[in-house]
Design a protein around this motif. Structure first.
Motif, PDB file in Angstrom:
ATOM      1  N   TYR A 231       0.850  -1.193   0.000  1.00  0.00           N
ATOM      2  CA  TYR A 231       0.000   0.000   0.000  1.00  0.00           C
ATOM      3  C   TYR A 231       0.885   1.242   0.000  1.00  0.00           C
ATOM      4  O   TYR A 231       1.881   1.306   0.716  1.00  0.00           O
TER       5      TYR A 231
ATOM      6  N   LEU B 198       1.161   5.520   0.291  1.00  0.00           N
ATOM      7  CA  LEU B 198       0.593   6.799   0.712  1.00  0.00           C
ATOM      8  C   LEU B 198       1.220   7.871  -0.168  1.00  0.00           C
ATOM      9  O   LEU B 198       2.425   7.849  -0.427  1.00  0.00           O
TER      10      LEU B 198
ATOM     11  N   TYR C 233      -2.854  -1.950   5.260  1.00  0.00           N
ATOM     12  CA  TYR C 233      -3.667  -0.837   4.768  1.00  0.00           C
ATOM     13  C   TYR C 233      -3.756   0.266   5.816  1.00  0.00           C
ATOM     14  O   TYR C 233      -3.870   0.005   7.013  1.00  0.00           O
ATOM     15  N   GLN C 234      -3.676   1.500   5.352  1.00  0.00           N
ATOM     16  CA  GLN C 234      -3.891   2.684   6.179  1.00  0.00           C
ATOM     17  C   GLN C 234      -4.885   3.574   5.446  1.00  0.00           C
ATOM     18  O   GLN C 234      -4.977   3.518   4.219  1.00  0.00           O
ATOM     19  N   ASP C 235      -5.624   4.393   6.178  1.00  0.00           N
ATOM     20  CA  ASP C 235      -6.568   5.306   5.534  1.00  0.00           C
ATOM     21  C   ASP C 235      -5.858   6.131   4.471  1.00  0.00           C
ATOM     22  O   ASP C 235      -4.791   6.692   4.709  1.00  0.00           O
ATOM     23  N   GLY C 236      -6.458   6.197   3.304  1.00  0.00           N
ATOM     24  CA  GLY C 236      -5.909   6.985   2.211  1.00  0.00           C
ATOM     25  C   GLY C 236      -4.866   6.281   1.374  1.00  0.00           C
ATOM     26  O   GLY C 236      -4.373   6.832   0.393  1.00  0.00           O
TER      27      GLY C 236
ATOM     28  N   GLU D 187      -3.313   3.391  -1.228  1.00  0.00           N
ATOM     29  CA  GLU D 187      -3.782   2.689  -2.417  1.00  0.00           C
ATOM     30  C   GLU D 187      -2.943   1.449  -2.638  1.00  0.00           C
ATOM     31  O   GLU D 187      -1.760   1.408  -2.292  1.00  0.00           O
TER      32      GLU D 187
END
Length: 122
Positions: A3, A5, A19-22, A24
């Motif tokens: 993922y 950022l 996975y982290q917010d924001g 892809e």
């Protein structure tokens, strides 16, 4: 899965296996990922990156083993003799670098125990 950022300009600022917010989903073949990891190295390859990161990972693993021993999750003497020897000599060497261990601590350890052929077998 990997993922990424990105900053407001769209450049990758971080990679994570979780996975982290924001974030892809991306893979190693993504040109932006290769640019991020290469740090402007035109000859970047994932294999070369892994080879370069081995030292850092080995120190992380040493720290993890020490933490598990400190928390009594594992017992140091349960590790194979070769692993015990390696961990002890590396701990002494790291202590010397930090200045926590006097050089006399190596007097009882022969030079070959630090760089012996047996070290390559583990």
């Amino acid at each position: 899965m990997l993922y990424a950022l990105r900053n407001s300009e769209g450049r990758i600022t971080g990679l994570s296996e979780t996975y982290q917010d924001g974030a892809e989903k991306v893979d190693m073949s993504n040109p932006d990922v290769r640019d991020f990891l290469s740090v402007n190295d035109e000859n970047f390859s994932p294999d070369a990156y892994l080879d370069q990161s081995d030292k850092a990972i080995s120190r992380i693993i040493e720290d993890l083993i020490e933490l598990l021993i400190d928390k009594n999750v594992i017992i140091f003497t349960d590790l194979p003799d070769g692993a015990q020897g390696k961990l002890l000599t590396r701990k002494l060497a790291r202590g010397l670098i930090r200045g926590d261990v006097p050089e006399e601590a190596f007097d009882d350890i022969s030079e070959t125990s630090i760089l012996s052929d047996e070290d390559e077998l583990l």
